[in-house]
Motif scaffolding. Structure first.
Motif, mmCIF file in Angstrom:
data_model
loop_
_atom_site.group_PDB
_atom_site.id
_atom_site.type_symbol
_atom_site.label_atom_id
_atom_site.label_comp_id
_atom_site.label_asym_id
_atom_site.label_seq_id
_atom_site.Cartn_x
_atom_site.Cartn_y
_atom_site.Cartn_z
ATOM 1 N N ALA A 244 0.919 -1.231 -0.052
ATOM 2 C CA ALA A 244 0.002 0.076 0.023
ATOM 3 C C ALA A 244 0.826 1.352 -0.033
ATOM 4 O O ALA A 244 0.492 2.238 -0.764
ATOM 5 N N PHE A 245 1.974 1.149 0.878
ATOM 6 C CA PHE A 245 2.850 2.110 0.702
ATOM 7 C C PHE A 245 3.551 2.634 -0.515
ATOM 8 O O PHE A 245 3.744 3.636 -0.813
ATOM 9 N N LEU A 246 3.787 1.784 -1.070
ATOM 10 C CA LEU A 246 4.626 1.674 -2.459
ATOM 11 C C LEU A 246 3.491 2.310 -3.367
ATOM 12 O O LEU A 246 3.874 3.316 -4.400
ATOM 13 N N LEU A 247 2.311 1.785 -3.347
ATOM 14 C CA LEU A 247 1.355 2.249 -4.324
ATOM 15 C C LEU A 247 1.278 3.762 -4.059
ATOM 16 O O LEU A 247 0.865 4.592 -5.027
ATOM 17 N N GLN A 248 0.988 4.143 -2.852
ATOM 18 C CA GLN A 248 0.825 5.516 -2.374
ATOM 19 C C GLN A 248 1.639 6.580 -2.991
ATOM 20 O O GLN A 248 1.518 7.405 -3.430
ATOM 21 N N ASN A 249 2.976 6.211 -2.823
ATOM 22 C CA ASN A 249 4.063 6.814 -3.256
ATOM 23 C C ASN A 249 4.568 6.592 -5.065
ATOM 24 O O ASN A 249 5.658 7.158 -5.141
ATOM 25 N N LEU A 250 3.685 5.874 -5.649
ATOM 26 C CA LEU A 250 3.977 5.382 -6.931
ATOM 27 C C LEU A 250 4.382 6.633 -7.834
ATOM 28 O O LEU A 250 5.415 6.602 -8.423
ATOM 29 N N ASP A 251 3.605 7.887 -7.731
ATOM 30 C CA ASP A 251 4.204 8.915 -8.724
ATOM 31 C C ASP A 251 5.141 9.772 -8.254
ATOM 32 O O ASP A 251 5.803 10.464 -9.102
ATOM 33 N N THR A 252 5.253 9.854 -6.898
ATOM 34 C CA THR A 252 6.161 10.866 -6.283
ATOM 35 C C THR A 252 7.661 10.139 -6.156
ATOM 36 O O THR A 252 8.456 10.850 -6.221
ATOM 37 N N SER A 253 7.596 8.905 -6.067
ATOM 38 C CA SER A 253 8.945 8.394 -5.772
ATOM 39 C C SER A 253 9.882 8.035 -6.946
ATOM 40 O O SER A 253 9.433 7.908 -7.975
ATOM 41 N N PRO A 254 11.164 8.373 -6.709
ATOM 42 C CA PRO A 254 12.163 7.898 -7.832
ATOM 43 C C PRO A 254 12.162 6.590 -8.308
ATOM 44 O O PRO A 254 11.744 5.728 -7.618
ATOM 45 N N LEU A 255 12.743 6.245 -9.572
ATOM 46 C CA LEU A 255 12.813 5.144 -10.038
ATOM 47 C C LEU A 255 13.384 4.096 -9.327
ATOM 48 O O LEU A 255 12.931 3.011 -9.016
ATOM 49 N N HIS A 256 14.479 4.425 -8.817
ATOM 50 C CA HIS A 256 15.426 3.448 -8.018
ATOM 51 C C HIS A 256 14.624 2.815 -6.397
ATOM 52 O O HIS A 256 14.531 1.950 -6.359
ATOM 53 N N LEU A 257 13.834 3.675 -6.045
ATOM 54 C CA LEU A 257 12.982 3.483 -5.035
ATOM 55 C C LEU A 257 11.986 2.180 -5.493
ATOM 56 O O LEU A 257 11.634 1.388 -4.712
ATOM 57 N N LYS A 258 11.357 2.560 -6.436
ATOM 58 C CA LYS A 258 10.470 1.545 -7.037
ATOM 59 C C LYS A 258 10.960 0.144 -7.213
ATOM 60 O O LYS A 258 10.513 -1.084 -6.894
ATOM 61 N N PHE A 259 11.935 0.291 -7.829
ATOM 62 C CA PHE A 259 12.626 -1.004 -8.147
ATOM 63 C C PHE A 259 13.019 -1.754 -6.877
ATOM 64 O O PHE A 259 12.847 -2.991 -6.816
ATOM 65 N N ALA A 260 13.493 -0.976 -6.030
ATOM 66 C CA ALA A 260 14.101 -1.640 -4.772
ATOM 67 C C ALA A 260 12.724 -2.174 -4.141
ATOM 68 O O ALA A 260 12.739 -3.194 -3.679
ATOM 69 N N GLY A 261 11.758 -1.318 -4.053
ATOM 70 C CA GLY A 261 10.454 -1.896 -3.401
ATOM 71 C C GLY A 261 10.112 -3.161 -4.047
ATOM 72 O O GLY A 261 9.502 -4.133 -3.456
#
Ligand SMILES: Nc1ncnc2c1ncn2[C@@H]1O[C@H](COP(=O)(O)OP(=O)(O)OP(=O)(O)O)[C@@H](O)[C@H]1O
Ligand SMILES: [Mg+2]
Lengths: 271, 346
Positions: A226-243
């Motif tokens: 849920a946290f990753l989903l919430q921050n999907l548009d704001t978070s940088p690419l490498h954060l998405k990959f790590a998550g």
């Protein structure tokens, strides 16, 4: 001519296998590379073929505000789901395999039908009820919902496990001085323990990967999904990959470890 | 002292009456065989005695104690199952010692008793194996040893040999009988194999459709069947039957022949075992249909007065299909049954 068709058939077969494997493995591989690369590499192009083994992305992930709490929540919810779904599902599986009662067939069908009910339909009334009872935005409340999702599987898996154990083994134990309970702990439990573990792990994975209920029912105490989903548009690419990596890997390893028992479940469910 | 008394036991499964009013007393150290066709309720009765099934009505007493409300573990019984039920997660040693461990006996006592029973059943070299590493016959031995190690008052066996091949079954039959005779336990043994029943039993209870129709020694069951069912069930081939009409003063007309019988004035059924007839000048006229030389003797399937009739004759005789044989029944082997009640008539 004959040999030709055979070899072209063989080529087609090999090609499909390679394609299917690539379908699954390539994204995972890209995920791995990007996770183990520095944030700069992640955002640049072309990608290296070998991971750099740079923990920059992962440490950025760990340092991201609220991320570790979300990870902790995910683990907590999944662990609670695991315990509750076995505690409730295994007795139901035992009863299904050992006792005859009116409506048994219907009961089995209903268990499966719960999976046919779309969660989004339930989400609003569930949220309202949770707010009324104070369960909203709690780890326990979410674990309850996840348990509901996992129970059909734990009932079916344990049902098939118990059915695989001849009743005579228990009866023999009773005549040799066991009560129903000691016969269960001394004979049945050792025999199904690996299967129960598998079923528990499966429940863990169901909860771990679940995003919809988690996103709707929690605000402060978000799980990782849920946290990753919430921050999907704001978070940088490498954060998405790590998550993504952190989410996918445990699920993959667990499912791989228990695959044998999942097949057993489908064998029963299809009968 | 473990006399088993079964008093008015009946069992219903839903609307199906599996057992009707069973009354049976089994003496201390007796070897009782429950014999009957598939589905007649043998296992049900045994399981009621064991406590694995609850009777609908009636009482079960063992050694003067009413036990039908007790769980299986408190009844002083041990049971051997048809599919052995050897615990797969335990070694043979731990299987045999399972009941002893449940009784919390000290380790050396468990070891002593396990080793003694293992020796008795000739499996002492298998003690460290798991059930997956045993043959069917070896598993059977483990199952029996596990029951014997308990030193129970009563040992219950439900078709324990039926999964073994014919030769092994014959071997185990003799061995089991010997071991049980030495163990001073009362035994109830369920089988549908009448040879097994005849060879092992002190007494046979023949069951039919949820009733015990006769409980007597093997030879009595064979020679003096109490009911027509028993006569037609025991023996291979079983007894022959022919309708008989009284002609007065204890004389009976059977298939055109006059025979001596009970002094009664209503139709009866004449019965004779296939081996209790000899070829002679006067007797029943039998037209041979099938002739089977079985080595030790000759089995002739014939027709007497339109009724199927079998005779076991000396293997030296020359008989061909179509021959008409004159068979004289041995007088003191003739039995009579009431065609209405199916009971034997003296
Ligand atoms: N749990 C049950 N529910 C319903 N009916 C049953 C149940 N157990 C047994 N029966 C019925 O009761 C009857 C007697 O069964 P039982 O198992 O005692 O027969 P059996 O003499 O042991 O036969 P076999 O030689 O085949 O083992 C059968 O008709 C069976 O269908
Ligand atoms: Mg049976």
């Amino acid at each position: 001519m004959n040999a030709e068709t055979r070899s072209s058939g063989r080529f087609l077969y090999t090609a499909s296998v390679v394609l299917l494997c690539a379908w699954v493995i390539v994204p995972l591989y890209l995920l791995l590379i990007n996770t183990l690369s520095s944030p700069e590499t992640v955002n640049s192009f072309p990608k290296p073929f070998w991971p750099e083994f740079d923990l920059g992305s992962l440490s950025f992930f760990a340092g991201f505000e609220g991320m570790l709490t979300a990870l902790k929540n995910s683990i907590l919810v999944a662990a609670m789901t695991m315990v509750m779904s076995i505690a409730i599902g295994a007795p139901a599986g035992y009863a299904l395999s050992r006792f005859d009662f009116p409506g048994k067939g219907l009961f089995r069908l209903l268990i499966l039908l719960t999976r046919a009910f779309p969660l989004p339909l339930l989400a609003l009334p569930l949220a309202v009820m949770f707010i009324r009872t104070g369960l909203d935005d709690t780890v326990f409340g979410l674990a309850l919902v996840h348990t509901t999702l996992a129970i059909p599987f734990s009932v079916l898996i344990t049902f098939s496990l118990f059915s695989g154990i001849p009743i005579e083994l228990e009866e023999a134990a009773w005549t040799l001085g066991c009560t129903r309970l000691t016969a269960f702990t001394k004979v049945v439990l050792p025999l199904i323990l690996p299967g129960i573990t598998a079923s528990a792990i499966f429940a863990f994975v169901i909860s771990w990967n679940e995003v919809f209920a988690a996103a709707v029912l929690t605000i402060e105490n978000r799980t990782l999904t849920a946290f990753l989903l919430q921050n999907l548009d704001t978070s940088p690419l490498h954060l998405k990959f790590a998550g993504g990596f952190i989410l996918v890997v445990p699920a993959l390893i667990f499912i791989f470890a228990v695959r044998k028992y999942l097949f057993a479940m489908w064998g029963i469910a299809n009968r | 002292m473990a006399v088993i008394e079964i008093k008015n036991v009946a069992k219903r499964f839903g609307s199906y009456q599996a057992l009707h009013d069973i009354n049976l007393t089994i003496d201390d150290q007796e070897f009782m065989v429950l014999l009957g066709a598939s589905g007649c309720g043998k296992s049900t009765l045994l399981r009621i005695i064991a406590g694995l099934e609850t009777q609908t009505t009636g009482e079960v007493w063992i050694g003067g104690r009413r036990i039908d409300h007790l769980p299986p573990k408190d009844r002083g019984i041990a049971m051997v199952f048809q599919n052995y039920a050897v615990f797969p997660h335990l070694t043979v040693f731990e299987n045999i010692g399972f009941g002893l461990r449940m009784q919390k006996l000290p380790n050396d006592e468990v070891k002593r008793r396990v080793e003694r029973t293992a020796e008795l059943m000739h499996i002492e070299q298998l003690l460290s194996r798991y059930s997956g590493e045993l043959s069917g016959g070896q598993r059977q031995r483990v199952a029996v040893a596990r029951a014997l190690a308990m030193e129970p008052d009563v040992i219950l066996m439900d078709e324990p040999l039926s999964n073994l091949d014919a030769l092994l079954r014959m071997e185990m039959r003799a061995e089991l009988k010997g071991v049980l005779a030495e163990s001073n336990t009362t035994a109830i043994y369920v089988t549908h194999d009448q040879v097994e029943a005849m060879s092992m039993a002190d007494r046979i209870s023949v069951m039919h459709e949820g009733r015990i129709v006769q409980a007597a020694s093997p030879i009595e069951v064979y020679r003096d069947p109490a009911e027509r069912f028993v006569a037609g069930f025991i023996g291979n081939p079983p007894m022959n039957f022919l309708p008989a009409e009284p002609t007065g003063a204890g004389q009976w007309r059977v298939a055109g022949q006059t025979l001596k019988g009970p002094d009664l004035n209503r139709p009866l059924e004449f019965a004779i075992r296939p081996e209790d007839m000899t070829l002679s000048d006067a007797g029943l006229k039998a037209k041979a249909k099938v002739v089977e030389p079985l080595g030790a003797h000759l089995l002739v399937t014939a027709e007497v007065d339109g009724t199927l009739f079998r005779a076991v004759l000396d293997s030296d005789l020359k008989v061909s299909p179509g021959d008409v044989l004159t068979l004289a029944p041995t007088p003191d082997r003739i039995r009579w049954f009431d065609p209405k009640s199916h009971h034997a008539v003296q």
